[in-house]
Design an enzyme around this catalytic site. Structure first.
Site, PDB file in Angstrom:
ATOM      1  CG  HIS A  65      -0.185  -0.036   2.527  1.00 49.57           C
ATOM      2  ND1 HIS A  65       0.316  -1.201   3.043  1.00 49.57           N
ATOM      3  CD2 HIS A  65       0.144   0.922   3.431  1.00 49.57           C
ATOM      4  CE1 HIS A  65       0.919  -0.966   4.194  1.00 49.57           C
ATOM      5  NE2 HIS A  65       0.829   0.321   4.459  1.00 49.57           N
ATOM      6  CB  CYS A 215       2.632   1.756  10.117  1.00 45.19           C
ATOM      7  SG  CYS A 215       1.246   2.086   9.002  1.00 45.19           S
TER       8      CYS A 215
END
Length: 710
Positions: A65, A215
């Site tokens: 992603h 993240c």
């Protein structure tokens, strides 16, 4: 979610052997629907995200992603691989691959929907359904948030699975309007998935944990770690409340929830915002993937730590010192520089992180001070260092007075170099309590002429002393004054004693020997050093090895001499080569590069000229085996020639814009040009040879409509 995935974005027979092939196959489907505008540019962004941290997860899941300027609308593509594809998960290949594409400025609603998917991936029933679904339409419905429908007679025909046969409402999805800027509010939207309950349970015997997950992208791993921790908590009978610091902002944990917590879990790969809220709590600090893969272990670990320190609900640890806990003055995490590495990181990794913390904070002082000093010399000549203080003697109309002002201001900035280095190394080890003894130790190193090496030693000593003090049990009445009085007082006294009377003088002697060695560098020895520094600068393009070489060079500027100025010149010249070489190669042999790489090549001219080595990273990420050796060879040539030509540099940064401040500037430019040409020629040669060996890959394929069974 139904707007983000349609049957055309599902491939239940993904024929890919590598993660790059899988990403390309799924990305082509996005291009075919107009969701992605530039295939190669988008894949470069996916590869850059993958280089930060593998996206494979336990349970056979791969979730590449990224955010990208080449994404027109938030999109999800799903592929199922019969043979499995390696995405770097500890338990082996992934058979379920989810490619998530988010626009560079995606709004809250879209990001929270994607984060909801990330949470659902932790549900074994959901992933099991995806492994058994038989049609792309049903898979899209399932991913869209609904149960897979029962097959209808008219949907069992083979043509129902072909692209273009999806429902008109799905095919007619218009691209999202231009996304709004990043949300200013830190409150997650109401659509955020699974907002944690923040009211503590009245059950007195329940162990309570608060956690933070984050993240680099903030789309997938952040929410998967949160779901895993909450699920593990329910199974263990532990109350877990998670704050997700994701792309859609974050909703702060309520102060009373934090106060009631018995322990803290920080699962993150980017800095935790407002980390001081958790001071005084037993803390487990790990990378975000550990939060996904080892959630139950982390809960057990923080519970064991709390029990060892005697902290339970209502215990004294609630009001501990900033980094203390009940008696033991516990320190939450391994480093406030947020290394957040995977558990079990060796001491060498931690040491490198601590040292880089000091160097990164020192560099702005070196850059400002060095450039000001260099400008002073350029305007007033090399006797400007003999000028009287401008506070007492300054003539507005005289160039020498302005030169003296620049020189003396730069000298003062340089005076902070060693204390800042030492202070932030200690900060990296022990957080804010390490700052005072670190700065004091750095000042002592400056006083006794221990230089750069003394600053390194002072920072490590100060951090170690503070960590030692924090582990001493103290009476409860003293905990409130520990961080502001006791720790700074004791640690500064100990560091001062050690630096003045024990280790300072030997380090000062070693620093003098190093300075003398640099002063005497000439001939073959200088060339060999230039080669080594050039290789280091170009090996990881701004990574740890690059930073070590740069730190060595700027450390020499603390006590400048002819040798240290040569080293600084060689390091900067070599660091300019990689982006300049890639820019040149894209011009000379543009057909060997994708359209996105050719666009990156235009920017690389400016980045290289400005001494920003990272400008070559997109090229290295796409083709590391050909790009990295090529730029290393060019960097070695440039470093060697710079040393051979005896070029010098007093400024630690600036690229071609500080050429007038360089000794032997024309030969310096020749060295840079030679290395750039060598690297460009090598990368063209290697890429050309590879392309002749694989004619089918001679050019990137244009975007086109693909069949579902690609």
């Amino acid at each position: 979610m139904s707007e983000m995935i349609t049957a055309d974005l599902v491939d239940l027979d993904l024929a890919a052997q590598t993660k790059e092939e899988a990403a390309r196959a799924l990305a082509r489907r996005m291009v075919a629907l107009g969701r992605v505008t530039d295939l190669d540019g988008f894949l470069a962004d996916v590869a850059a995200r993958e280089a930060q941290m593998p996206t494979g997860l336990d349970g056979g899941i791969g979730i590449p992603h990224c955010r990208s300027a080449h994404v027109a609308a938030p999109t999800l593509a799903f592929g199922r691989s019969a043979g499995g594809i390696d995405f770097g998960a500890p338990d082996g290949p992934a058979d379920l691959i989810f490619l998530i594409a988010a626009p560079a400025g995606a709004d809250d609603a879209h990001l929270t929907i994607l984060s909801a998917l990330a949470r659902r991936l932790m549900d074994a029933g959901f992933t099991s359904a995806l492994r058994t679904v038989t049609s792309p339409r049903d898979a899209a419905v399932l991913l869209g948030g609904e149960p897979a429908p029962e097959p209808r007679a008219e949907e069992t025909a083979p043509e129902a699975e072909e692209p273009g046969e999806t429902e008109p409402a799905e095919d007619a999805v218009e691209p999202e309007p231009e996304p709004e800027p990043e949300p200013k509010s830190e409150q997650e939207p109401k659509s955020a998935a699974k907002e944690p309950e923040q009211e503590p349970s009245p059950a007195a015997g329940v162990f309570r944990v608060v956690a933070v997950t984050s993240c680099p992208t903030g789309i997938a791993h952040t929410y998967m770690a949160a779901e895993a921790l909450e699920k593990a908590g329910r199974e263990a009978g532990v109350e877990v409340v998670v704050e997700t610091q994701g792309s859609a902002g974050f909703a702060r944990l309520a102060p009373d929830v934090i106060a009631a917590a018995d322990g803290v879990i920080l699962a993150h790969d980017v800095p935790v915002r407002e980390k001081e809220r958790f001071a005084g709590k037993p803390t487990v600090d790990v990378g975000v993937k550990a939060g996904i893969n080892r959630a139950a272990e982390l809960i057990a670990e923080v519970r064991g730590k709390a029990e060892r320190e005697g902290i339970r609900r209502g215990g004294a640890g609630r009001s501990g010192t900033e980094h203390g806990s009940d008696g033991a003055a516990h320190r939450p995490g391994p480093t406030p520089v947020e290394s957040a590495g995977e558990p079990g990181a060796g001491y060498g990794t931690k040491l490198r992180t601590w040292l880089m913390a000091g160097v990164s904070h020192m560099v702005p002082f070196v850059a400002a001070g060095g450039l000001l000093i260099a400008l002073g010399f350029a305007i007033g000549g090399y006797t400007i260092d003999k000028a009287p203080s401008v506070a007492e003697h300054f003539v507005w109309g005289q160039a020498d007075s302005w030169a003296a002002l620049l020189f003396q201001t730069g000298g003062l900035a340089f005076g902070f170099l060693i204390p800042v280095l030492a202070g932030y190394i200690a900060y990296g080890m022990a957080d804010r309590p390490g700052l005072v003894p670190g700065f004091v130790g750095g000042a002592v190193a400056l006083t006794i002429n221990a230089g750069f090496l003394g600053g390194l030693a002072a920072g490590l000593i100060a951090g170690g002393v503070v960590l030692g003090i924090q582990r001493v049990r103290v009476p409860a009445p003293l905990r409130g004054i520990m961080p502001v009085v006791v720790i700074p007082l004791l640690s500064s006294a100990v560091v001062g004693f050690l630096m003045f009377l024990v280790v300072g003088k030997p380090i000062a002697s070693l620093q003098k020997a190093l300075t003398d060695w640099l002063s005497g560098l000439s001939g073959a020895n200088a060339v060999v050093l230039g080669v080594v520094l050039g290789l280091m600068m170009c090996f990881d393009l701004g990574g740890p090895l690059n930073k070590v070489a740069y730190a060595f060079a700027i450390g020499g500027l603390a006590n400048p001499n002819e040798g240290s100025l040569k080293v600084m010149a060689a390091v900067m010249a070599a660091g300019m080569v990689p982006p300049l070489a890639m820019a040149l190669a894209t011009v000379v042999r543009g057909r060997l590069f994708t359209r996105a790489e050719r666009e990156n090549g235009k920017a690389a001219w400016v980045l290289g000229a400005s001494f920003i080595t990272e400008g070559a990273i997109p090229f290295a990420a796409a083709d590391p085996l050909r790009v990295i050796p090529s730029v290393m060879a060019g960097g070695a040539v440039t470093g060697a020639l710079s040393m051979l030509f005896e070029c010098t540099l007093r400024a630690p940064h600036g690229g071609v814009f500080v050429v007038p401040l360089i000794g032997n500037p024309l030969l310096y430019l020749v060295a840079i040009l030679a290395g750039t040409c060598v690297s460009a020629a090598l990368v063209i040669l290697l890429k050309g040879h590879a392309r002749r060996g694989t004619p089918a890959q001679a050019a990137p394929e244009p975007p086109h409509k693909v069949a579902v069974a690609a």
